[in-house]
Design an enzyme around this catalytic site. Sequence first.
Site, PDB file in Angstrom:
ATOM      1  N   LYS A 156       0.739  -1.269   0.118  1.00  0.00           N
ATOM      2  CA  LYS A 156       0.123  -0.034  -0.158  1.00  0.00           C
ATOM      3  C   LYS A 156       0.977   1.229  -0.070  1.00  0.00           C
ATOM      4  O   LYS A 156       1.358   1.786   1.076  1.00  0.00           O
ATOM      5  CB  LYS A 156      -0.965   0.002   1.060  1.00  0.00           C
TER       6      LYS A 156
HETATM    7  C1  LIG Z   1      -6.624   0.487  -3.851  1.00  0.00           C
HETATM    8  C2  LIG Z   1      -7.327  -0.231  -2.715  1.00  0.00           C
HETATM    9  N1  LIG Z   1      -7.916  -1.465  -2.856  1.00  0.00           N
HETATM   10  C3  LIG Z   1      -8.529  -1.886  -1.666  1.00  0.00           C
HETATM   11  C4  LIG Z   1      -8.522  -1.055  -0.282  1.00  0.00           C
HETATM   12  C5  LIG Z   1      -9.258  -1.750   0.776  1.00  0.00           C
HETATM   13  O1  LIG Z   1      -8.307  -2.302   1.853  1.00  0.00           O
HETATM   14  P1  LIG Z   1      -8.784  -2.135   3.370  1.00  0.00           P
HETATM   15  O2  LIG Z   1      -9.903  -2.998   3.515  1.00  0.00           O
HETATM   16  O3  LIG Z   1      -7.714  -2.806   3.978  1.00  0.00           O
HETATM   17  O4  LIG Z   1      -8.947  -0.620   3.826  1.00  0.00           O
HETATM   18  C6  LIG Z   1      -7.958   0.200  -0.272  1.00  0.00           C
HETATM   19  C7  LIG Z   1      -7.974   0.752   1.060  1.00  0.00           C
HETATM   20  O5  LIG Z   1      -7.109   0.794   1.763  1.00  0.00           O
HETATM   21  C8  LIG Z   1      -7.270   0.837  -1.302  1.00  0.00           C
HETATM   22  O6  LIG Z   1      -6.725   1.730  -1.333  1.00  0.00           O
END
Ligand SMILES: Cc1ncc(COP(=O)(O)O)c(C=O)c1O
Length: 313
Positions: A156
Amino acid sequence: MPIQTTPNIWHNGKLIPWEQATIHVMSHVVHYGSSVFEGIRCYSQPSGAAIFRLPEHMQRLLDSAKIYRMDVPYSLEELCAAVVDVIEANGVSPCYIRPIILRGYGEIGVSPKGSPIEVYIANFPWGKYIQGSGGADVCVSSWNRMAPNTLPSLAKAGANYMNSQLIHMEAEVNGYAEGIALDVNGLISEGSGENVFVVRNGVLYTPPLANSALSGITRDSVLTIARHLGLPVTEQALPRELLYIADEVFFSGTAAEVSSIRSVDHVTVGDGKPGEITKKIADEFFGIASGLKPDRFGWLTPVKLAATEPAAV
Ligand SMILES: Cc1ncc(COP(=O)(O)O)c(C=O)c1O
Protein backbone atom coordinates in the site's frame (compact mmCIF):
# COMPACT_ATOMS: atom_id res chain seq x y z
CA MET A 1 -13.50 16.45 2.46
CA PRO A 2 -11.40 19.02 4.43
CA ILE A 3 -9.20 17.46 7.13
CA GLN A 4 -10.41 18.07 10.66
CA THR A 5 -7.31 18.56 12.76
CA THR A 6 -6.57 16.96 16.14
CA PRO A 7 -4.04 18.14 18.74
CA ASN A 8 -1.27 15.52 18.29
CA ILE A 9 0.53 13.45 15.68
CA TRP A 10 2.90 10.59 16.60
CA HIS A 11 6.32 11.07 15.00
CA ASN A 12 9.24 8.67 15.48
CA GLY A 13 8.23 7.70 19.01
CA LYS A 14 6.91 11.04 20.30
CA LEU A 15 3.65 12.97 20.19
CA ILE A 16 4.14 16.36 18.53
CA PRO A 17 1.63 19.17 17.82
CA TRP A 18 -0.35 18.71 14.57
CA GLU A 19 1.09 21.95 13.07
CA GLN A 20 4.68 20.78 13.62
CA ALA A 21 4.25 17.52 11.68
CA THR A 22 5.78 18.97 8.49
CA ILE A 23 8.42 17.83 5.99
CA HIS A 24 10.86 19.65 3.68
CA VAL A 25 9.91 20.08 0.00
CA MET A 26 13.19 18.37 -0.93
CA SER A 27 12.27 15.18 0.97
CA HIS A 28 12.69 12.03 -1.11
CA VAL A 29 8.98 11.17 -0.82
CA VAL A 30 7.89 14.42 -2.45
CA HIS A 31 9.87 13.73 -5.63
CA TYR A 32 9.82 9.96 -5.93
CA GLY A 33 6.61 8.87 -4.18
CA SER A 34 8.51 6.87 -1.58
CA SER A 35 5.92 6.26 1.11
CA VAL A 36 3.83 3.38 2.41
CA PHE A 37 0.79 3.96 4.55
CA GLU A 38 -2.33 2.57 6.18
CA GLY A 39 -5.92 3.59 6.73
CA ILE A 40 -7.62 2.25 9.85
CA ARG A 41 -10.90 3.03 11.61
CA CYS A 42 -11.68 3.34 15.29
CA TYR A 43 -15.38 2.90 16.10
CA SER A 44 -17.38 4.21 19.04
CA GLN A 45 -18.96 1.45 21.11
CA PRO A 46 -21.54 1.39 23.90
CA SER A 47 -18.69 1.04 26.42
CA GLY A 48 -16.00 3.25 24.81
CA ALA A 49 -14.18 2.84 21.50
CA ALA A 50 -12.23 0.16 19.63
CA ILE A 51 -9.83 0.01 16.69
CA PHE A 52 -10.83 -2.39 13.90
CA ARG A 53 -8.17 -5.00 13.04
CA LEU A 54 -5.22 -2.92 14.23
CA PRO A 55 -2.50 -5.65 14.16
CA GLU A 56 -3.51 -6.74 10.65
CA HIS A 57 -3.22 -3.16 9.37
CA MET A 58 0.14 -2.58 11.03
CA GLN A 59 1.45 -5.90 9.73
CA ARG A 60 0.44 -4.84 6.21
CA LEU A 61 2.27 -1.55 6.79
CA LEU A 62 5.43 -3.44 7.74
CA ASP A 63 4.96 -5.75 4.73
CA SER A 64 4.63 -2.73 2.42
CA ALA A 65 7.82 -1.27 3.91
CA LYS A 66 9.65 -4.58 3.49
CA ILE A 67 8.72 -4.77 -0.21
CA TYR A 68 10.32 -1.34 -0.67
CA ARG A 69 13.37 -2.21 1.47
CA MET A 70 12.50 0.38 4.09
CA ASP A 71 14.05 -0.54 7.45
CA VAL A 72 11.50 0.44 10.06
CA PRO A 73 12.98 0.90 13.53
CA TYR A 74 9.72 -0.08 15.29
CA SER A 75 8.19 -3.49 15.94
CA LEU A 76 4.60 -4.47 15.20
CA GLU A 77 3.80 -4.20 18.92
CA GLU A 78 5.38 -0.73 19.19
CA LEU A 79 3.45 0.54 16.17
CA CYS A 80 0.15 -0.83 17.51
CA ALA A 81 0.84 0.79 20.91
CA ALA A 82 1.62 4.08 19.12
CA VAL A 83 -1.79 4.04 17.42
CA VAL A 84 -3.52 3.51 20.76
CA ASP A 85 -1.42 6.34 22.30
CA VAL A 86 -2.27 8.90 19.64
CA ILE A 87 -6.01 8.10 19.74
CA GLU A 88 -6.09 8.28 23.54
CA ALA A 89 -4.10 11.55 23.52
CA ASN A 90 -6.42 13.15 20.95
CA GLY A 91 -9.67 11.81 22.42
CA VAL A 92 -11.57 11.64 19.12
CA SER A 93 -13.95 8.80 18.31
CA PRO A 94 -15.05 7.59 15.87
CA CYS A 95 -11.96 8.39 13.86
CA TYR A 96 -9.80 7.39 10.93
CA ILE A 97 -6.13 6.63 11.57
CA ARG A 98 -3.43 7.33 9.01
CA PRO A 99 0.02 5.84 9.76
CA ILE A 100 2.64 6.65 7.11
CA ILE A 101 6.27 5.64 6.66
CA LEU A 102 8.21 7.85 4.27
CA ARG A 103 11.69 8.56 3.06
CA GLY A 104 12.54 12.03 4.31
CA TYR A 105 15.11 14.77 3.69
CA GLY A 106 18.61 13.55 2.92
CA GLU A 107 19.89 13.13 -0.60
CA ILE A 108 18.63 13.92 -4.11
CA GLY A 109 18.49 11.12 -6.72
CA VAL A 110 16.40 7.98 -7.07
CA SER A 111 18.47 5.91 -4.63
CA PRO A 112 16.71 6.21 -1.27
CA LYS A 113 19.66 5.00 0.81
CA GLY A 114 20.69 8.44 2.09
CA SER A 115 17.21 9.62 3.05
CA PRO A 116 15.97 8.87 6.59
CA ILE A 117 12.90 6.79 7.36
CA GLU A 118 10.24 8.85 9.11
CA VAL A 119 7.15 7.35 10.76
CA TYR A 120 4.04 9.43 11.46
CA ILE A 121 0.61 8.44 12.79
CA ALA A 122 -2.30 10.89 12.64
CA ASN A 123 -5.96 10.41 13.54
CA PHE A 124 -8.95 12.57 12.74
CA PRO A 125 -12.73 12.33 12.24
CA TRP A 126 -13.84 10.94 8.86
CA GLY A 127 -17.39 9.91 7.99
CA LYS A 128 -18.94 8.13 5.01
CA TYR A 129 -16.59 7.79 2.02
CA ILE A 130 -18.68 6.40 -0.84
CA GLN A 131 -21.50 8.78 -1.69
CA GLY A 132 -24.98 7.64 -2.69
CA SER A 133 -27.75 6.65 -0.31
CA GLY A 134 -29.33 3.37 -1.42
CA GLY A 135 -26.20 2.43 -3.38
CA ALA A 136 -23.47 4.11 -5.41
CA ASP A 137 -23.53 4.73 -9.15
CA VAL A 138 -20.12 3.68 -10.47
CA CYS A 139 -18.35 3.12 -13.79
CA VAL A 140 -15.71 0.81 -15.18
CA SER A 141 -12.61 2.94 -15.56
CA SER A 142 -10.77 3.41 -18.83
CA TRP A 143 -7.60 3.16 -16.70
CA ASN A 144 -6.22 -0.27 -15.80
CA ARG A 145 -4.73 -1.15 -12.43
CA MET A 146 -0.95 -1.57 -12.34
CA ALA A 147 0.37 -4.52 -14.36
CA PRO A 148 2.08 -7.26 -12.35
CA ASN A 149 5.77 -6.64 -11.80
CA THR A 150 5.45 -2.88 -12.25
CA LEU A 151 4.19 -1.26 -9.03
CA PRO A 152 3.48 -4.08 -6.55
CA SER A 153 -0.21 -4.22 -5.62
CA LEU A 154 0.38 -5.89 -2.28
CA ALA A 155 2.28 -2.83 -1.07
CA LYS A 156 0.00 0.00 0.00
CA ALA A 157 2.38 2.61 -1.37
CA GLY A 158 1.72 6.29 -1.96
CA ALA A 159 2.86 5.94 -5.58
CA ASN A 160 0.03 3.46 -6.33
CA TYR A 161 -2.43 6.22 -5.60
CA MET A 162 -1.44 8.17 -8.71
CA ASN A 163 -3.19 5.35 -10.56
CA SER A 164 -6.08 5.54 -8.07
CA GLN A 165 -6.36 9.29 -8.68
CA LEU A 166 -6.72 8.75 -12.43
CA ILE A 167 -9.50 6.21 -11.82
CA HIS A 168 -11.29 8.35 -9.25
CA MET A 169 -11.01 11.67 -11.11
CA GLU A 170 -12.32 10.15 -14.34
CA ALA A 171 -15.31 8.73 -12.44
CA GLU A 172 -15.95 12.03 -10.69
CA VAL A 173 -15.84 14.24 -13.80
CA ASN A 174 -18.31 11.87 -15.45
CA GLY A 175 -20.71 12.07 -12.50
CA TYR A 176 -20.03 8.68 -10.89
CA ALA A 177 -19.27 8.07 -7.22
CA GLU A 178 -16.30 5.79 -8.00
CA GLY A 179 -14.55 3.79 -10.71
CA ILE A 180 -13.86 0.06 -10.87
CA ALA A 181 -10.57 -0.69 -12.61
CA LEU A 182 -9.76 -3.76 -14.65
CA ASP A 183 -6.34 -5.35 -14.52
CA VAL A 184 -3.95 -5.33 -17.45
CA ASN A 185 -5.76 -8.38 -18.94
CA GLY A 186 -9.21 -6.79 -18.75
CA LEU A 187 -10.35 -8.73 -15.68
CA ILE A 188 -12.00 -7.04 -12.69
CA SER A 189 -9.40 -5.76 -10.23
CA GLU A 190 -10.68 -3.21 -7.68
CA GLY A 191 -11.95 0.31 -7.08
CA SER A 192 -9.57 3.26 -6.69
CA GLY A 193 -9.59 2.66 -2.94
CA GLU A 194 -11.77 -0.42 -2.40
CA ASN A 195 -12.02 -4.11 -3.14
CA VAL A 196 -15.03 -5.27 -5.11
CA PHE A 197 -17.50 -8.12 -4.54
CA VAL A 198 -20.15 -9.56 -6.86
CA VAL A 199 -23.12 -11.80 -5.92
CA ARG A 200 -24.76 -13.99 -8.52
CA ASN A 201 -27.16 -16.86 -7.88
CA GLY A 202 -26.35 -16.82 -4.15
CA VAL A 203 -22.57 -17.11 -4.62
CA LEU A 204 -20.19 -14.37 -3.45
CA TYR A 205 -17.30 -13.66 -5.82
CA THR A 206 -14.22 -11.45 -5.49
CA PRO A 207 -11.08 -11.26 -7.64
CA PRO A 208 -7.95 -12.94 -6.26
CA LEU A 209 -4.96 -10.79 -5.29
CA ALA A 210 -3.17 -11.80 -8.50
CA ASN A 211 -5.58 -9.54 -10.41
CA SER A 212 -3.62 -6.52 -9.09
CA ALA A 213 -5.86 -5.98 -6.06
CA LEU A 214 -4.75 -4.80 -2.63
CA SER A 215 -5.01 -7.41 0.09
CA GLY A 216 -7.82 -5.52 1.80
CA ILE A 217 -8.36 -6.07 5.50
CA THR A 218 -12.08 -5.39 4.99
CA ARG A 219 -12.03 -7.83 2.05
CA ASP A 220 -10.72 -10.46 4.45
CA SER A 221 -13.39 -9.46 7.00
CA VAL A 222 -16.13 -9.84 4.37
CA LEU A 223 -14.81 -13.28 3.34
CA THR A 224 -14.63 -14.35 6.99
CA ILE A 225 -18.15 -13.10 7.74
CA ALA A 226 -19.56 -14.72 4.58
CA ARG A 227 -18.03 -18.10 5.48
CA HIS A 228 -19.33 -17.73 9.02
CA LEU A 229 -22.84 -17.06 7.63
CA GLY A 230 -22.54 -20.19 5.50
CA LEU A 231 -22.51 -18.31 2.18
CA PRO A 232 -20.64 -19.90 -0.74
CA VAL A 233 -17.57 -17.77 -1.45
CA THR A 234 -15.15 -17.90 -4.35
CA GLU A 235 -12.00 -15.92 -5.12
CA GLN A 236 -11.61 -16.18 -8.88
CA ALA A 237 -10.80 -14.09 -11.93
CA LEU A 238 -13.95 -12.22 -12.97
CA PRO A 239 -14.84 -10.83 -16.40
CA ARG A 240 -16.07 -7.23 -16.61
CA GLU A 241 -19.52 -8.22 -17.89
CA LEU A 242 -20.32 -10.06 -14.66
CA LEU A 243 -20.81 -6.59 -13.16
CA TYR A 244 -23.73 -5.97 -15.54
CA ILE A 245 -25.56 -9.25 -14.88
CA ALA A 246 -24.82 -9.50 -11.14
CA ASP A 247 -27.60 -9.70 -8.56
CA GLU A 248 -25.55 -7.57 -6.15
CA VAL A 249 -22.26 -5.64 -6.29
CA PHE A 250 -20.55 -3.94 -3.36
CA PHE A 251 -17.28 -2.34 -2.33
CA SER A 252 -15.27 -3.17 0.78
CA GLY A 253 -12.61 -0.98 2.35
CA THR A 254 -11.66 0.80 5.54
CA ALA A 255 -12.88 4.14 4.22
CA ALA A 256 -15.74 2.64 2.17
CA GLU A 257 -16.65 0.01 4.83
CA VAL A 258 -19.30 -2.17 3.09
CA SER A 259 -20.93 0.04 0.42
CA SER A 260 -23.55 -1.26 -1.93
CA ILE A 261 -23.42 -0.40 -5.65
CA ARG A 262 -26.65 0.52 -7.44
CA SER A 263 -25.45 0.75 -11.03
CA VAL A 264 -22.36 0.12 -13.13
CA ASP A 265 -22.00 2.19 -16.33
CA HIS A 266 -25.71 3.10 -15.96
CA VAL A 267 -26.70 -0.58 -15.96
CA THR A 268 -28.84 -1.21 -12.85
CA VAL A 269 -27.47 -3.90 -10.55
CA GLY A 270 -30.23 -6.43 -9.71
CA ASP A 271 -33.37 -4.50 -8.79
CA GLY A 272 -31.38 -1.35 -7.97
CA LYS A 273 -31.67 -1.80 -4.20
CA PRO A 274 -29.04 -3.04 -1.71
CA GLY A 275 -29.20 -6.85 -1.97
CA GLU A 276 -29.95 -9.35 0.80
CA ILE A 277 -26.41 -10.77 0.96
CA THR A 278 -24.84 -7.30 0.97
CA LYS A 279 -27.19 -6.31 3.81
CA LYS A 280 -26.44 -9.46 5.85
CA ILE A 281 -22.67 -8.94 5.53
CA ALA A 282 -22.89 -5.20 6.26
CA ASP A 283 -25.08 -5.89 9.28
CA GLU A 284 -22.53 -8.29 10.77
CA PHE A 285 -19.59 -6.02 9.87
CA PHE A 286 -21.09 -2.87 11.43
CA GLY A 287 -22.48 -4.90 14.36
CA ILE A 288 -19.01 -6.17 15.27
CA ALA A 289 -17.25 -2.84 14.59
CA SER A 290 -19.69 -0.88 16.73
CA GLY A 291 -19.70 -3.38 19.60
CA LEU A 292 -23.36 -4.34 19.17
CA LYS A 293 -22.49 -7.91 18.14
CA PRO A 294 -19.88 -10.19 19.75
CA ASP A 295 -16.28 -9.71 18.63
CA ARG A 296 -16.28 -13.37 17.58
CA PHE A 297 -13.17 -13.12 15.39
CA GLY A 298 -11.03 -11.06 17.83
CA TRP A 299 -10.93 -7.98 15.58
CA LEU A 300 -11.17 -5.16 18.12
CA THR A 301 -8.49 -3.34 20.13
CA PRO A 302 -10.10 -1.23 22.87
CA VAL A 303 -8.97 2.35 23.50
CA LYS A 304 -9.64 4.46 26.60
CA LEU A 305 -11.12 7.83 25.81
CA ALA A 306 -11.96 10.49 28.35
CA ALA A 307 -14.34 12.32 26.02
CA THR A 308 -15.57 11.48 22.54
CA GLU A 309 -16.79 13.67 19.73
CA PRO A 310 -18.96 12.43 16.87
CA ALA A 311 -17.40 12.42 13.39
CA ALA A 312 -18.87 14.84 10.86
CA VAL A 313 -20.76 12.65 8.39
C1 LIG B 1 -6.59 0.37 -3.79
C2 LIG B 1 -7.28 -0.16 -2.58
N1 LIG B 1 -7.87 -1.37 -2.63
C3 LIG B 1 -8.51 -1.88 -1.57
C4 LIG B 1 -8.60 -1.18 -0.37
C5 LIG B 1 -9.30 -1.78 0.79
O1 LIG B 1 -8.38 -2.18 1.78
P1 LIG B 1 -8.76 -2.18 3.31
O2 LIG B 1 -10.00 -2.97 3.44
O3 LIG B 1 -7.61 -2.83 4.00
O4 LIG B 1 -8.94 -0.77 3.73
C6 LIG B 1 -8.00 0.07 -0.28
C7 LIG B 1 -8.04 0.84 0.98
O5 LIG B 1 -7.12 0.79 1.74
C8 LIG B 1 -7.32 0.60 -1.39
O6 LIG B 1 -6.76 1.81 -1.35
